[in-house]
Motif scaffolding. Structure first.
Motif, PDB file in Angstrom:
ATOM      1  N   ILE A  48      18.872  26.266 -20.098  1.00  0.00           N
ATOM      2  CA  ILE A  48      20.067  26.330 -19.312  1.00  0.00           C
ATOM      3  C   ILE A  48      20.807  25.308 -18.598  1.00  0.00           C
ATOM      4  O   ILE A  48      21.842  24.690 -18.777  1.00  0.00           O
ATOM      5  CB  ILE A  48      19.860  27.578 -18.461  1.00  0.00           C
ATOM      6  N   ALA A  49      19.506  24.483 -17.965  1.00  0.00           N
ATOM      7  CA  ALA A  49      19.997  23.320 -17.350  1.00  0.00           C
ATOM      8  C   ALA A  49      20.625  22.155 -18.275  1.00  0.00           C
ATOM      9  O   ALA A  49      21.667  21.536 -17.838  1.00  0.00           O
ATOM     10  CB  ALA A  49      18.779  22.723 -16.696  1.00  0.00           C
ATOM     11  N   ALA A  50      20.194  22.070 -19.327  1.00  0.00           N
ATOM     12  CA  ALA A  50      20.644  21.215 -20.471  1.00  0.00           C
ATOM     13  C   ALA A  50      21.911  21.723 -21.047  1.00  0.00           C
ATOM     14  O   ALA A  50      22.882  20.658 -21.120  1.00  0.00           O
ATOM     15  CB  ALA A  50      19.732  21.366 -21.722  1.00  0.00           C
ATOM     16  N   ALA A  51      22.283  22.873 -21.016  1.00  0.00           N
ATOM     17  CA  ALA A  51      23.640  23.303 -21.414  1.00  0.00           C
ATOM     18  C   ALA A  51      24.487  23.449 -20.304  1.00  0.00           C
ATOM     19  O   ALA A  51      25.852  23.007 -20.680  1.00  0.00           O
ATOM     20  CB  ALA A  51      23.630  25.029 -21.669  1.00  0.00           C
ATOM     21  N   VAL A  52      24.214  23.492 -18.984  1.00  0.00           N
ATOM     22  CA  VAL A  52      25.509  23.525 -18.103  1.00  0.00           C
ATOM     23  C   VAL A  52      25.310  22.220 -17.214  1.00  0.00           C
ATOM     24  O   VAL A  52      26.218  22.023 -16.311  1.00  0.00           O
ATOM     25  CB  VAL A  52      25.080  24.479 -16.973  1.00  0.00           C
ATOM     26  N   GLY A  53      24.499  21.149 -17.691  1.00  0.00           N
ATOM     27  CA  GLY A  53      24.493  20.007 -16.848  1.00  0.00           C
ATOM     28  C   GLY A  53      24.018  19.944 -15.434  1.00  0.00           C
ATOM     29  O   GLY A  53      24.417  19.280 -14.585  1.00  0.00           O
ATOM     30  N   LYS A  54      23.049  20.548 -15.076  1.00  0.00           N
ATOM     31  CA  LYS A  54      22.421  20.996 -13.670  1.00  0.00           C
ATOM     32  C   LYS A  54      20.991  20.599 -13.934  1.00  0.00           C
ATOM     33  O   LYS A  54      20.330  20.744 -14.912  1.00  0.00           O
ATOM     34  CB  LYS A  54      22.414  22.484 -13.194  1.00  0.00           C
ATOM     35  N   THR A  55      20.026  20.366 -12.944  1.00  0.00           N
ATOM     36  CA  THR A  55      18.596  20.392 -12.969  1.00  0.00           C
ATOM     37  C   THR A  55      18.214  21.920 -13.019  1.00  0.00           C
ATOM     38  O   THR A  55      18.999  22.715 -12.542  1.00  0.00           O
ATOM     39  CB  THR A  55      18.217  19.618 -11.637  1.00  0.00           C
ATOM     40  N   PRO A  56      16.859  21.969 -13.511  1.00  0.00           N
ATOM     41  CA  PRO A  56      16.321  23.209 -13.539  1.00  0.00           C
ATOM     42  C   PRO A  56      16.262  23.830 -12.131  1.00  0.00           C
ATOM     43  O   PRO A  56      16.461  25.014 -12.016  1.00  0.00           O
ATOM     44  CB  PRO A  56      14.955  23.012 -14.332  1.00  0.00           C
TER      45      PRO A  56
END
Length: 292
Positions: free
Chosen positions: A133-141
């Protein structure tokens, strides 16, 4: 598999992700078109997990569209309701999927910020890991974990308090249908919860109540009064929309709208009537949805 075969294999999943994020099948289809164009340019030799990669593209594009849709919704005439879909029987049989695309929950998702909605959908509905999800939304885990917790708390406070079976919903809807067709005021009052809320979406094209109507007596009289004023013959038909029992309403045989319901405690607590013709293009042919 080549790029085309891979995309086709995951198409229903990608559509479901986009639809749950956007509440609009038309916009979800546009996102899928863009996803395909991006995917066609990808070097597949560099892709480790094709499903996750495709979902990442779809999520990013859906997030961009969700932000532009916010402006469209602010200019929308009257209440905005999700676009109803006639769904395949397997959707209704999958309790988790049917709840996630129900009109009631889709409206709760409308109250989330775009990134919160994306995170909630990917985590709670599709069970993606925080790293994906982090990779998809551009946030850290770590940030995604916090967003997921906040979104879950927000949704849990607003979603239906109980899970109601399709059988119970159908029974309540049948009582409502009988009362509606026989113009039975008491019958409507018996099946509507005292604090029932009606939302009607005409999109400025068809007449609809300009704001939500609350209260069984007020709602029942409004509905029966509207039927009495109309010279056309009203017929109702049971259907399954977004994996849940619903009604199609026709005036002189012409499709007028789709009515979805929220049922709690054996009564209707929410009525959602979509009349906007632009949102009724997918209620007469089935749309496949999937969580996998």
């Amino acid at each position: 598999m080549n790029a085309t075969d891979t995309f086709v294999a995951h198409r229903n999943l990608l559509f479901t992700v986009a639809y749950e994020m956007l509440g609009s099948a038309a916009d979800a289809e546009d996102v899928l078109q863009e996803t395909w164009l991006r995917w066609a340019d990808v070097d597949l030799a560099e892709v480790r997990e094709e499903r996750a990669y495709l979902v990442r593209i779809t999520t990013r594009l859906a997030l961009n569209r969700l932000r532009t849709m916010k402006r469209r919704k602010e200019a929308y005439v009257g209440p905005w309701l999700p676009e109803p879909l006639l769904t395949t029987p397997d959707v209704a049989e999958n309790v988790e999927l049917a709840e996630s695309v129900s009109m009631a929950l889709m409206l709760v998702l409308e109250t989330l910020a775009p990134t919160e909605r994306a995170v909630f959908v990917l985590r709670e509905v599709f069970d993606f890991g925080y790293d994906e999800i982090a990779a998809a939304v551009g946030k850290t885990p770590a940030a995604v974990r916090q967003i997921a917790h906040r979104a879950r708390r927000h949704v849990d406070a607003r979603r239906p308090r109980e899970t109601v079976s399709a059988r119970e919903t159908r029974a309540v809807l049948e009582s409502f249908q009988r009362a509606l067709e026989s113009r039975d005021l008491q019958g409507l009052l018996d099946v509507l919860a005292p604090d029932v809320v009606l939302m009607s979406d005409g999109g400025g094209v068809k007449q609809a109540v300009p704001r939500p109507v609350t209260g069984a007596d007020r709602l029942a009289r409004l509905v029966l009064g509207g039927i009495a004023k109309n010279d056309a013959a009203l017929t109702t038909e049971a259907t399954v929309v977004n994996g849940n029992p619903a009604l199609t309403l026709r005036l002189d045989g012409e499709l007028d709208g789709v009515m979805a319901v929220r049922v709690e405690g054996g009564r209707i607590t929410g009525l959602y009537y979509v009349r906007n013709p632009q949102k009724l293009t997918r209620v007469e042919s089935e749309t496949p949805l999937t969580l996998r």
